[in-house]
Design a protein around this motif. Structure first.
Motif, PDB file in Angstrom:
ATOM      1  N   GLU A  12       0.862  -1.174   0.000  1.00 56.85           N
ATOM      2  CA  GLU A  12       0.000   0.000   0.000  1.00 56.85           C
ATOM      3  C   GLU A  12       0.897   1.222   0.000  1.00 56.85           C
ATOM      4  OE1 GLU A  12      -3.628   2.291   2.278  1.00 56.85           O
ATOM      5  OE2 GLU A  12      -3.040   0.308   2.964  1.00 56.85           O
ATOM      6  N   ASP A  14       0.529   5.456   0.040  1.00 60.54           N
ATOM      7  CA  ASP A  14      -0.331   6.625   0.193  1.00 60.54           C
ATOM      8  C   ASP A  14       0.517   7.882   0.003  1.00 60.54           C
ATOM      9  OD1 ASP A  14      -2.609   5.070   0.930  1.00 60.54           O
ATOM     10  OD2 ASP A  14      -1.709   4.831   2.901  1.00 60.54           O
ATOM     11  N   THR A  15       0.050   8.780  -0.857  1.00 60.22           N
ATOM     12  CA  THR A  15       0.753  10.028  -1.127  1.00 60.22           C
ATOM     13  C   THR A  15      -0.164  11.181  -0.734  1.00 60.22           C
ATOM     14  OG1 THR A  15       1.877   8.979  -2.992  1.00 60.22           O
ATOM     15  CG2 THR A  15       1.956  11.377  -2.885  1.00 60.22           C
ATOM     16  N   ILE A  22      -5.208  13.108  -1.622  1.00 57.60           N
ATOM     17  CA  ILE A  22      -4.560  11.885  -1.176  1.00 57.60           C
ATOM     18  C   ILE A  22      -4.721  10.851  -2.287  1.00 57.60           C
ATOM     19  CG2 ILE A  22      -4.518  10.045   0.543  1.00 57.60           C
ATOM     20  CD1 ILE A  22      -5.961  12.032   2.446  1.00 57.60           C
ATOM     21  N   ASP A  23      -3.611  10.286  -2.726  1.00 60.82           N
ATOM     22  CA  ASP A  23      -3.623   9.217  -3.716  1.00 60.82           C
ATOM     23  C   ASP A  23      -3.169   7.949  -3.011  1.00 60.82           C
ATOM     24  OD1 ASP A  23      -4.335  10.809  -6.005  1.00 60.82           O
ATOM     25  OD2 ASP A  23      -2.318  11.632  -5.927  1.00 60.82           O
ATOM     26  N   SER A  24      -3.929   6.880  -3.177  1.00 65.27           N
ATOM     27  CA  SER A  24      -3.646   5.634  -2.480  1.00 65.27           C
ATOM     28  C   SER A  24      -3.740   4.466  -3.446  1.00 65.27           C
ATOM     29  CB  SER A  24      -4.657   5.452  -1.342  1.00 65.27           C
ATOM     30  OG  SER A  24      -4.423   4.262  -0.644  1.00 65.27           O
ATOM     31  N   HIS A  40      -8.479   7.945  -4.910  1.00 65.69           N
ATOM     32  CA  HIS A  40      -8.068   9.344  -4.962  1.00 65.69           C
ATOM     33  C   HIS A  40      -9.086  10.148  -4.154  1.00 65.69           C
ATOM     34  CE1 HIS A  40      -5.354   8.062  -8.099  1.00 65.69           C
ATOM     35  NE2 HIS A  40      -6.384   7.443  -8.652  1.00 65.69           N
TER      36      HIS A  40
END
Length: 65
Positions: A12, A14-15, A22-24, A40
Motif C-alpha cells: 500500500e 499513500d501520497t 490523497i492518492d492511495s 483518490h
C-alpha cells in the motif's frame, strides 16, 4: 509492504499532497487472487472528503468502481 509467511504479498502506498489530495494504491496477491485498488481523495477545508474516486478489482478480480 505486506508480508505473509515470510514473503511479500502486497503493498500500500499513500501520497499526501499539500493541496488536500490523497492518492492511495493497494494490492494484495493470494495465489493469483486478491484486490488491486486505486483511490483518490480530495479533502475540503473542513477536513472532510469533498471527492472520492475508487477503481480497481476485488479479491476474485471482478471490476469495481
Amino acid at each position: 509492504m505486506i508480508v505473509s509467511n515470510g514473503k511479500t504479498q502486497g503493498s500500500e502506498v499513500d501520497t499526501f499532497g499539500s493541496d488536500g489530495r490523497i492518492d492511495s494504491s493497494f494490492e494484495f496477491n493470494d495465489r493469483g487472487r486478491g484486490p488491486k485498488i486505486s483511490a483518490h481523495y480530495v479533502i475540503g477545508a473542513n477536513g472532510m472528503p469533498s471527492r472520492t474516486d475508487i477503481t480497481g478489482n476485488d479479491y476474485l478480480k471482478s471490476a469495481s468502481g
